[in-house]
Design a protein around this motif. Sequence first.
Motif, PDB file in Angstrom:
ATOM      1  N   ALA A 335      46.872  19.651 116.994  1.00 17.54           N
ATOM      2  CA  ALA A 335      47.903  18.818 118.119  1.00 17.54           C
ATOM      3  C   ALA A 335      48.989  18.154 116.997  1.00 17.54           C
ATOM      4  O   ALA A 335      49.139  18.891 115.958  1.00 17.54           O
ATOM      5  N   LYS A 336      49.421  17.199 117.458  1.00 17.45           N
ATOM      6  CA  LYS A 336      50.572  16.827 116.295  1.00 17.45           C
ATOM      7  C   LYS A 336      49.879  15.457 115.208  1.00 17.45           C
ATOM      8  O   LYS A 336      48.653  15.372 116.022  1.00 17.45           O
ATOM      9  N   PRO A 337      49.819  15.811 114.243  1.00 19.40           N
ATOM     10  CA  PRO A 337      49.483  14.909 113.393  1.00 19.40           C
ATOM     11  C   PRO A 337      49.751  13.213 113.658  1.00 19.40           C
ATOM     12  O   PRO A 337      51.197  12.849 114.404  1.00 19.40           O
ATOM     13  N   PRO A 338      48.700  12.609 114.043  1.00 23.10           N
ATOM     14  CA  PRO A 338      48.636  11.809 114.012  1.00 23.10           C
ATOM     15  C   PRO A 338      49.502  10.562 113.432  1.00 23.10           C
ATOM     16  O   PRO A 338      49.430  10.347 112.161  1.00 23.10           O
ATOM     17  N   GLN A 339      49.867   9.155 114.280  1.00 20.91           N
ATOM     18  CA  GLN A 339      51.000   8.725 112.456  1.00 20.91           C
ATOM     19  C   GLN A 339      50.001   8.269 111.647  1.00 20.91           C
ATOM     20  O   GLN A 339      50.692   7.391 110.344  1.00 20.91           O
ATOM     21  N   SER A 340      48.751   7.681 112.136  1.00 14.60           N
ATOM     22  CA  SER A 340      48.273   6.908 110.497  1.00 14.60           C
ATOM     23  C   SER A 340      48.084   8.106 109.909  1.00 14.60           C
ATOM     24  O   SER A 340      48.261   7.645 108.213  1.00 14.60           O
ATOM     25  N   ILE A 341      48.133   9.150 110.046  1.00 15.88           N
ATOM     26  CA  ILE A 341      47.919  10.522 108.513  1.00 15.88           C
ATOM     27  C   ILE A 341      48.886  10.173 108.160  1.00 15.88           C
ATOM     28  O   ILE A 341      49.501  10.448 106.925  1.00 15.88           O
ATOM     29  N   ILE A 342      50.060  10.372 108.487  1.00 19.40           N
ATOM     30  CA  ILE A 342      51.800  10.541 108.393  1.00 19.40           C
ATOM     31  C   ILE A 342      52.118   9.799 107.553  1.00 19.40           C
ATOM     32  O   ILE A 342      53.108   9.658 106.804  1.00 19.40           O
ATOM     33  N   LEU A 343      52.448   8.183 108.087  1.00 21.83           N
ATOM     34  CA  LEU A 343      51.979   6.859 107.427  1.00 21.83           C
ATOM     35  C   LEU A 343      51.632   6.822 106.065  1.00 21.83           C
ATOM     36  O   LEU A 343      52.309   6.520 105.129  1.00 21.83           O
ATOM     37  N   ALA A 344      50.383   7.251 105.829  1.00 22.35           N
ATOM     38  CA  ALA A 344      49.700   6.883 104.697  1.00 22.35           C
ATOM     39  C   ALA A 344      50.572   8.205 103.860  1.00 22.35           C
ATOM     40  O   ALA A 344      50.973   7.768 101.994  1.00 22.35           O
ATOM     41  N   LEU A 345      50.634   9.119 104.164  1.00 20.38           N
ATOM     42  CA  LEU A 345      51.673  10.581 103.226  1.00 20.38           C
ATOM     43  C   LEU A 345      53.199  10.145 102.858  1.00 20.38           C
ATOM     44  O   LEU A 345      52.776  10.391 101.926  1.00 20.38           O
ATOM     45  N   ALA A 382      45.174  19.010 113.687  1.00 27.29           N
ATOM     46  CA  ALA A 382      46.040  18.674 112.988  1.00 27.29           C
ATOM     47  C   ALA A 382      46.268  18.198 112.136  1.00 27.29           C
ATOM     48  O   ALA A 382      46.992  18.073 110.726  1.00 27.29           O
ATOM     49  N   ALA A 383      45.577  16.798 111.633  1.00 30.48           N
ATOM     50  CA  ALA A 383      46.052  16.193 110.877  1.00 30.48           C
ATOM     51  C   ALA A 383      45.465  16.782 109.101  1.00 30.48           C
ATOM     52  O   ALA A 383      46.204  16.616 108.112  1.00 30.48           O
ATOM     53  N   GLY A 384      44.301  17.299 109.961  1.00 26.56           N
ATOM     54  CA  GLY A 384      43.479  17.779 108.232  1.00 26.56           C
ATOM     55  C   GLY A 384      44.745  19.131 107.884  1.00 26.56           C
ATOM     56  O   GLY A 384      44.814  18.926 106.874  1.00 26.56           O
ATOM     57  N   ASN A 385      44.794  20.015 109.329  1.00 29.99           N
ATOM     58  CA  ASN A 385      46.501  20.483 109.032  1.00 29.99           C
ATOM     59  C   ASN A 385      47.868  20.164 107.949  1.00 29.99           C
ATOM     60  O   ASN A 385      47.770  21.026 107.255  1.00 29.99           O
ATOM     61  N   LEU A 386      47.930  19.018 108.390  1.00 32.08           N
ATOM     62  CA  LEU A 386      49.170  18.964 107.294  1.00 32.08           C
ATOM     63  C   LEU A 386      48.418  18.497 106.323  1.00 32.08           C
ATOM     64  O   LEU A 386      49.402  18.602 104.879  1.00 32.08           O
ATOM     65  N   MET A 387      47.622  18.678 105.522  1.00 31.65           N
ATOM     66  CA  MET A 387      47.048  18.227 104.096  1.00 31.65           C
ATOM     67  C   MET A 387      46.647  19.537 103.429  1.00 31.65           C
ATOM     68  O   MET A 387      45.949  19.696 102.574  1.00 31.65           O
ATOM     69  N   GLY A 388      46.144  21.014 104.405  1.00 33.58           N
ATOM     70  CA  GLY A 388      46.230  21.543 104.170  1.00 33.58           C
ATOM     71  C   GLY A 388      44.427  21.751 103.982  1.00 33.58           C
ATOM     72  O   GLY A 388      43.441  23.019 103.416  1.00 33.58           O
ATOM     73  N   PHE A 389      43.850  21.037 104.590  1.00 36.34           N
ATOM     74  CA  PHE A 389      42.300  21.116 105.109  1.00 36.34           C
ATOM     75  C   PHE A 389      42.211  21.966 106.628  1.00 36.34           C
ATOM     76  O   PHE A 389      43.002  22.620 107.890  1.00 36.34           O
ATOM     77  N   PHE A 390      40.900  21.983 106.978  1.00 40.57           N
ATOM     78  CA  PHE A 390      40.195  22.553 107.866  1.00 40.57           C
ATOM     79  C   PHE A 390      40.731  24.053 108.309  1.00 40.57           C
ATOM     80  O   PHE A 390      40.583  24.345 110.003  1.00 40.57           O
ATOM     81  N   GLU A 391      41.135  24.983 107.957  1.00 38.35           N
ATOM     82  CA  GLU A 391      41.241  26.484 108.666  1.00 38.35           C
ATOM     83  C   GLU A 391      40.609  27.010 107.663  1.00 38.35           C
ATOM     84  O   GLU A 391      40.845  28.498 108.306  1.00 38.35           O
ATOM     85  N   GLN A 392      39.319  26.956 108.104  1.00 37.73           N
ATOM     86  CA  GLN A 392      37.944  28.195 107.919  1.00 37.73           C
ATOM     87  C   GLN A 392      37.738  28.000 109.426  1.00 37.73           C
ATOM     88  O   GLN A 392      37.832  27.080 110.371  1.00 37.73           O
TER      89      GLN A 392
END
Length: 482
Positions: A335-345, A382-392
């Motif tokens: 989905a769309k990355p949640p705001q909590s992850i975007i704010l942290a990054l 979505a949150a993981g994908n933004l960081m390069g995770f969870f693509e397995q």
Amino acid sequence: MGLSLYDTMSREKRVFEPADPKRVTMYVCGPTVYNHAHIGNFRAAVVFDLLYRVLRHQFGADHVVYARNFTDIDDKIIKASNETGQAISEITKKYADIYKQETAAFGVLAPTLEPRATGHIGEMISLVERLVADGFAYEAEGHVLFAVDRYKDYGKLSNVNRDEMLAGARVEVAPYKESPADFVLWKPSKAEEPGWESPWGRGRPGWHLECSAMIEKTLGETIDIHGGGQDLRFPHHENEIAQSACAHHGAPLARFWVHNGFLKMGSDKMSKSLGNVVLPRDLLKKWWGEDLRFALLSAHYRQPLEWTEELLEQSKRQLDRFYRVLAEAPDVPAAKPPQSIILALDDDLNTPEAIAGLHELRDIAAQMEGEAKVRAIASLKAAGNLMGFFEQDPEVRLKRIITSRTNTGSVNVVQGGDTVVATGVLEVVPGLTEANIDALIAERAAARKAKNFARADEIRDDLAARGVIIEDGPQGATWRRG
């Protein structure tokens, strides 16, 4: 508020605003391809891949231009060629290809551009000619050197005393230099060495010159972000700044300077000179590339990170917990990355806070049911994908499928679609297939019947260590993954 980054030049965290939001430019110093890069080198590759992903998310994938170079002409490369008898082009192609393959295994996206030094010799000669013409460089005994004393802002990035800088850097003190701090822009090549014709004779570029010329050619005079490891601040980045500013009538080379911290082995930083390096090619025989990426991002990028087996084990366990939840809806699109992850990054790539946010999202998803669970898993993905995770594939990730056992006791493990050989026996494989587990359960039952309880207990403990729980009942033993 948007992305904020710590700028090494200003020594403060600033809101990132590109010169042109339609063309955000970033350059990161890549490897010198004469041998395998070590895991310390990969910290920069992963950190700036994360920044690349964040920039693409904020400005659009088509509006970010990321260049990471290959240094494919260097004294170390010439030495490797002399020692092995291989052509320089063979050595540099081999190790550039390996670097690209291994960084891809870490989830690192291919940069927009991958310029090579040997493809920009004309631009380098042109840059040196301008510096000589404007009085910032001089010729001496076949060399062309940059006169550091003629650039008043030299040392501003690293902000240390000139004598201290020289003492801590690999600066050649030669009789033809006007000042010990002057650095080589162009140097003569011996007959048996690679070289190019220039106004100063046949020769080759100095290392610092290469990046300035490639930046000017591929991205422009002033770029938005220049990145690299902390150890490059002096002399490499300091010299880049001086020669580029002088060639461009004072225009700054970069609007933001971003540097990642060292990877440490005990009390020392990891480096080839100290002989304490760990190679990605060896790590990838035992660990998923995603485990290694997670470990590299577990600390804030500007802080030192101690590289230990415990760090890798912890990273693997955390990722496995995420994948157990993702396995409940493996095909749901992100989905769309949640705001909590975007704010942290956005807060200077605060990955510890972002990872804590991932755990919160996992806990929420684990407690949900039905469509609410699917939506929560889509948000986590979505949150993981933004960081390069969870693509397995979660199933492959959790089982670590064993495809065959060799006569020497090693196992072939499917890892990310590729088969790699891991040394040892089953102990190096964190998961088992259902057939493996059923066979061990049957062996345990036979051992119990034969009153070989030591072997039965050994099998139970062995499976428990791999996350498989045995439950004995009236109808026999059943098992489940813990």
